[in-house]
Every structure is written in structure tokens, then in C-alpha cells.
Scaffold this active site. Structure first.
Site, PDB file in Angstrom:
ATOM      1  N   LEU A   1       0.680  -1.340   0.050  1.00  0.00           N
ATOM      2  CA  LEU A   1       0.025   0.141  -0.033  1.00  0.00           C
ATOM      3  C   LEU A   1       0.667   1.363   0.150  1.00  0.00           C
ATOM      4  O   LEU A   1       0.503   2.264  -0.616  1.00  0.00           O
ATOM      5  CB  LEU A   1      -0.991   0.086   1.244  1.00  0.00           C
ATOM      6  CG  LEU A   1      -2.270  -0.569   1.242  1.00  0.00           C
ATOM      7  CD1 LEU A   1      -2.913  -0.772   2.563  1.00  0.00           C
ATOM      8  CD2 LEU A   1      -3.021  -0.242   0.077  1.00  0.00           C
TER       9      LEU A   1
ATOM     10  N   GLU B   1       1.631   6.457   6.411  1.00  0.00           N
ATOM     11  CA  GLU B   1       2.927   6.553   6.115  1.00  0.00           C
ATOM     12  C   GLU B   1       3.650   7.824   6.492  1.00  0.00           C
ATOM     13  O   GLU B   1       4.741   7.868   6.744  1.00  0.00           O
ATOM     14  CB  GLU B   1       2.933   6.507   4.599  1.00  0.00           C
ATOM     15  CG  GLU B   1       2.442   5.110   4.188  1.00  0.00           C
ATOM     16  CD  GLU B   1       3.301   3.803   4.960  1.00  0.00           C
ATOM     17  OE1 GLU B   1       4.402   3.922   5.245  1.00  0.00           O
ATOM     18  OE2 GLU B   1       2.614   2.879   4.837  1.00  0.00           O
TER      19      GLU B   1
ATOM     20  N   HIS C   1       4.761   1.310  14.020  1.00  0.00           N
ATOM     21  CA  HIS C   1       3.583   0.570  14.088  1.00  0.00           C
ATOM     22  C   HIS C   1       3.073   0.422  15.703  1.00  0.00           C
ATOM     23  O   HIS C   1       3.979   0.027  16.504  1.00  0.00           O
ATOM     24  CB  HIS C   1       3.876  -0.709  13.414  1.00  0.00           C
ATOM     25  CG  HIS C   1       3.770  -0.499  11.898  1.00  0.00           C
ATOM     26  ND1 HIS C   1       4.855  -1.431  11.198  1.00  0.00           N
ATOM     27  CD2 HIS C   1       3.110   0.351  10.932  1.00  0.00           C
ATOM     28  CE1 HIS C   1       4.649  -1.055  10.077  1.00  0.00           C
ATOM     29  NE2 HIS C   1       3.886   0.015   9.747  1.00  0.00           N
TER      30      HIS C   1
ATOM     31  N   TRP D   1       2.084  -1.884  17.371  1.00  0.00           N
ATOM     32  CA  TRP D   1       2.013  -3.119  17.948  1.00  0.00           C
ATOM     33  C   TRP D   1       3.854  -3.325  18.068  1.00  0.00           C
ATOM     34  O   TRP D   1       3.979  -4.448  18.795  1.00  0.00           O
ATOM     35  CB  TRP D   1       1.446  -4.296  17.040  1.00  0.00           C
ATOM     36  CG  TRP D   1       1.971  -4.509  15.871  1.00  0.00           C
ATOM     37  CD1 TRP D   1       3.107  -5.215  15.458  1.00  0.00           C
ATOM     38  CD2 TRP D   1       1.856  -3.919  14.736  1.00  0.00           C
ATOM     39  NE1 TRP D   1       3.324  -5.308  14.147  1.00  0.00           N
ATOM     40  CE2 TRP D   1       2.519  -4.325  13.565  1.00  0.00           C
ATOM     41  CE3 TRP D   1       0.696  -2.868  14.150  1.00  0.00           C
ATOM     42  CZ2 TRP D   1       2.353  -3.981  12.420  1.00  0.00           C
ATOM     43  CZ3 TRP D   1       0.660  -2.424  13.019  1.00  0.00           C
ATOM     44  CH2 TRP D   1       1.396  -3.097  11.830  1.00  0.00           C
TER      45      TRP D   1
ATOM     46  N   ASP E   1       5.763   0.565  20.722  1.00  0.00           N
ATOM     47  CA  ASP E   1       5.985   1.756  19.611  1.00  0.00           C
ATOM     48  C   ASP E   1       6.662   2.937  20.145  1.00  0.00           C
ATOM     49  O   ASP E   1       6.713   3.810  19.863  1.00  0.00           O
ATOM     50  CB  ASP E   1       4.458   2.180  18.955  1.00  0.00           C
ATOM     51  CG  ASP E   1       3.622   2.708  20.141  1.00  0.00           C
ATOM     52  OD1 ASP E   1       3.774   2.454  21.464  1.00  0.00           O
ATOM     53  OD2 ASP E   1       2.588   3.153  19.711  1.00  0.00           O
TER      54      ASP E   1
ATOM     55  N   VAL F   1       5.862   4.729  22.779  1.00  0.00           N
ATOM     56  CA  VAL F   1       4.956   5.830  23.077  1.00  0.00           C
ATOM     57  C   VAL F   1       3.982   5.178  24.216  1.00  0.00           C
ATOM     58  O   VAL F   1       3.729   4.404  24.539  1.00  0.00           O
ATOM     59  CB  VAL F   1       4.000   6.182  21.821  1.00  0.00           C
ATOM     60  CG1 VAL F   1       2.829   6.940  22.253  1.00  0.00           C
ATOM     61  CG2 VAL F   1       4.368   6.759  20.686  1.00  0.00           C
TER      62      VAL F   1
ATOM     63  N   GLN G   1       0.169  -4.266  22.032  1.00  0.00           N
ATOM     64  CA  GLN G   1      -0.631  -5.380  21.489  1.00  0.00           C
ATOM     65  C   GLN G   1       0.127  -6.326  20.535  1.00  0.00           C
ATOM     66  O   GLN G   1       1.472  -6.059  20.441  1.00  0.00           O
ATOM     67  CB  GLN G   1      -1.646  -4.558  20.533  1.00  0.00           C
ATOM     68  CG  GLN G   1      -1.124  -3.991  19.369  1.00  0.00           C
ATOM     69  CD  GLN G   1      -1.992  -3.246  18.458  1.00  0.00           C
ATOM     70  OE1 GLN G   1      -2.997  -2.392  18.998  1.00  0.00           O
ATOM     71  NE2 GLN G   1      -2.267  -3.586  17.090  1.00  0.00           N
TER      72      GLN G   1
END
Length: 394
Positions: free
Chosen positions: A187, A228, A237, A239, A250, A252, A258
Site C-alpha cells: 500500500l 505513512e 507501528h 504493535w 511503539d 509511546v 498489542q
């Protein structure tokens, strides 16, 4: 989209940003050093040892390179589709998107307005007028993130005219976005801050760009670019890309750990990694869900983006501060009460205050912040050059 041997249905499982990131970490000591500096700054913001200096909205100039094969005219997306993508970004990066109302109540206090806006460039690098859209014909059928059909493999072929793509505009002045037919089901992908300037920017599949024209369900909401550009602004990402191990995150603090990427349109709550009762924050822009299911950044993610904008991407902030309007001249005073002329700013910030005008508090703060950010940016450039001089493989 019709399935072909070359172009399987796109899936965010194949966002190429981490592939590019790991490739650069393996091949470049300079990139490794830069990433260490960037992570150190982000940690300082996360732990409160630093706080954001800039105030208000940061506007990023954008140039969109539409790289298309004339044999497939649908690749040459129209201006309306490009403008629709800019509109989506300006909603998502201001928390003004209507679907933000769907954030579960427990996480609504975490929804952040990153205070970032995007506009198509109005001047090219030579100062000539432009609409910020460049169209380049290519003979390539598609573009991979890394072309390993040649030896040595070529990374980012869409980003250079020599490999059938389009050369970037100066990447410290513009966010370069390439729109093309991607291969391998991609993508899109982005380069994290700290990488080579000649490949800096974001690449998006032509059928996942904007929310009109050729944009195809379920990636027809413009959120691939939102995702992006999140990487371009140093977001990982959600997870942590640890293949379900629940051992990485991540970086953060307010995004739950997850197990892996979510896809489609999950039901809330979706619990993994013992993160109940609320489970995964799958509606975050940095997950892999369908466009209609993602609609938020968090306060912690904004903090990390601030660290990036005041560090690795400070050139955009400094340029904006220098473009800020000058303070209005003070009202004329009687000769007997005339005030001495204000001291003029240094050359680095000349033009921000009218000659003879006394800056108000906001302009004084802006001048100070610009000088400090410019000094920090120059320091980081000197350090990077030192790494290049001492290192190998960079």
C-alpha cells in the site's frame, strides 16, 4: 482491484516502512548513529526532560510526484484526487476528522491534535510558481520498495529518474510524496527521519491515494498517506513489529501494547498481550485496519512528532518561523517622547521584524526559538558529518 500475478490485493500487512528501516540499519553506520540521536531526543520528550518549544500549527509544503506508465492511464491520477488526499491529511493531523467521534469513550481523553497541516507547494526549488504536482512517465510496470532483480539491489527506484522514477525536490524543504503502481501488494512505505536525503519521503499506491478517483475500497479514505506520514514523523507501528511476542512496543507510553497488527474492522474491545479490559487501540492510524476503522493519534504520539519536528525535521519548523509575518510598526510618537530604535535581529532571523520596530512578546519568543532550533539543527548536521567522516559503511 483485479488480482494479477504482479499485483496481489494490497494489504497493510505489507507496509514497507519497517523493511526500509531495517535495511538502512544493516547497511549504514550513519543511519544507526542518526537513529540513536533521534531516539534519545524522543526519550527526553517522553520523560519530561524536554518539552516542545514551538506553538501553533506547523505547515509542511508538499510536492506530489505522480509516476505513471502511459500503457495504464489510470495510474495518472487527476488533480482532484491529489487535492482530496491533502484535505484528508489536514483533517487527520488536526483531529478534525468527523469519524474521531467513534473513538471509544475510555480513550477520548488521549485523542491529540498534532497541529500539523499540509499544503501543496506554491514555489519550486528555484522560486518559480508551481501547483506542487509533478507528472513523470515511466516504462516500468510497477515499483518495488527494493528492486532485487538487479545486482546490487536498488532501493527506492521510484525516487530517481535514473531508475524510471522521479527525482525528489530538496527533502529538507518539501515533503516528497510519490504516487505510483507498487509491487508485492504494498500500500505504501515511508523513510523514517535520519535516512539519506535523496530517498527521504513517502510512497503511496495510486489506488490508495486520496478518497476519490481511482481510490479503491477498503483503502479509499486517504488513510494510507496518514499512516505513512506518521512514519515520516517518526511514529512506529502501534504493535511494535515483534511478530506477536508482546515484547516490543511503539515507544509511546499511552498506546497499549498489542500482539500484532489488526486488519479489517475489528470489534471493540479486542484483547491481546493481557491488555484488557480495553484491549488494542486498533483505531489508531498506526495500525493496519481498513481506512474506515482508523481515526486517531494519541497525546504520546503527538509528543513524539513534536520531538521529530524540533529535531531531525527542524528545518521545516525553522523555515516556517522565518516566514512568519513581521510585527506591526508602533504608532507614531511625539518627537519628545520618541523611543530608541530596537536592536535589530541577527542575520539568521532577518526579515521577521520590520526595521525600527520593537518586537512584541510573541515575535521575540519566535526569534529566540528560531535561533535555538537553527543552532541545534546545525549542531546535529556537524555531528552527522563527523559520523560520516569516522564511520564505515555509511
Amino acid at each position: 482491484m483485479t488480482e494479477t500475478p504482479h499485483f496481489p490485493p494490497p494489504s497493510r500487512d505489507l507496509c514497507g516502512a519497517m523493511h526500509i528501516h531495517r535495511h538502512l540499519l544493516n547497511e549504514s553506520t550513519t543511519y544507526r548513529a542518526q537513529r540513536a540521536r533521534i531516539e534519545n531526543r524522543a526519550l527526553q520528550y517522553r520523560t519530561g526532560r524536554r518539552s516542545p518549544v514551538h506553538r501553533g500549527v506547523v505547515t509542511i509544503p508538499v510536492v506530489v510526484h505522480v509516476v505513471h506508465n502511459p500503457a495504464n492511464p489510470e495510474q495518472n491520477i487527476d488533480d482532484r484526487q491529489i487535492h482530496s488526499q491533502i484535505d484528508v491529511l489536514n483533517l487527520d493531523y488536526r483531529a478534525a476528522n468527523p469519524d474521531v467521534s467513534q473513538v471509544p469513550e475510555v480513550w477520548r481523553p488521549l485523542v491529540a491534535d498534532p497541529q500539523i497541516e499540509f499544503r501543496l507547494a506554491t514555489q519550486d526549488p528555484l522560486g518559480n510558481p508551481t501547483d506542487g504536482i509533478i507528472r513523470v512517465e515511466t516504462g516500468r510496470e510497477f515499483f518495488p520498495a527494493v528492486d532485487d532483480s538487479v545486482s546490487p539491489p536498488v532501493r527506492d527506484p521510484v525516487k530517481a529518474s535514473a531508475t524510471g522514477g522521479a527525482d525528489p525536490w530538496p527533502t529538507d524543504q518539501y515533503l516528497n510524496m510519490w504516487v505510483c503502481q507498487l509491487g508485492d501488494g504494498l500500500l505504501g512505505y515511508a523513510q523514517f527521519p535520519g535516512g539519506p536525503p535523496q530517498t527521504d519521503g513517502v510512497v503511496i499506491l495510486n489506488t490508495a491515494f486520496g478518497n476519490t478517483g481511482t481510490a479503491a475500497f477498503p483503502f479509499d479514505g486517504g488513510r494510507t498517506a496518514t499512516h505513512e506520514i506518521g512514519h515520516w514523523l517518526d511514529l512506529f507501528h502501534i504493535w511494535g513489529d515483534d511478530d506477536g511476542a508482546c515484547s516490543n512496543d511503539d515507544r509511546v507510553s499511552d498506546t497499549p501494547n498489542q500482539a500484532d497488527a489488526n486488519r479489517g474492522v475489528p470489534a471493540f474491545p479486542h484483547i491481546t498481550c493481557d491488555n484488557g479490559p480495553n484491549g488494542d487501540m486498533f483505531m489508531n492510524y498506526m495500525d493496519y485496519v481498513d481506512d474506515r476503522a482508523m481515526f486517531m493519534f494519541t497525546v504520546g504520539q503527538k509528543e513524539r512528532m513534536d520531538a521529530c519536528l524540533e529535531g531531525a525535521r527542524a528545518a521545516f519548523l525553522v523555515a516556517q518561523m522565518r516566514r512568519a509575518p513581521a510585527a506591526p510598526a508602533p504608532a507614531a510618537q511625539p518627537a519628545a517622547a520618541a523611543q530608541p530604535a530596537a536592536v535589530q535581529p541577527a542575520a539568521a532571523t532577518a526579515g521577521m521584524v520590520k526595521p525600527g520596530a520593537r518586537p512584541d512578546g510573541e515575535v521575540e519568543r519566535m526569534l529566540h526559538d528560531t535561533e535555538r532550533l537553527t543552532t541545534e539543527l546545525l549542531g546535529e548536521i556537524r555531528d552527522m558529518l563527523g559520523v560520516v567522516a569516522r564511520g564505515t559503511g555509511g
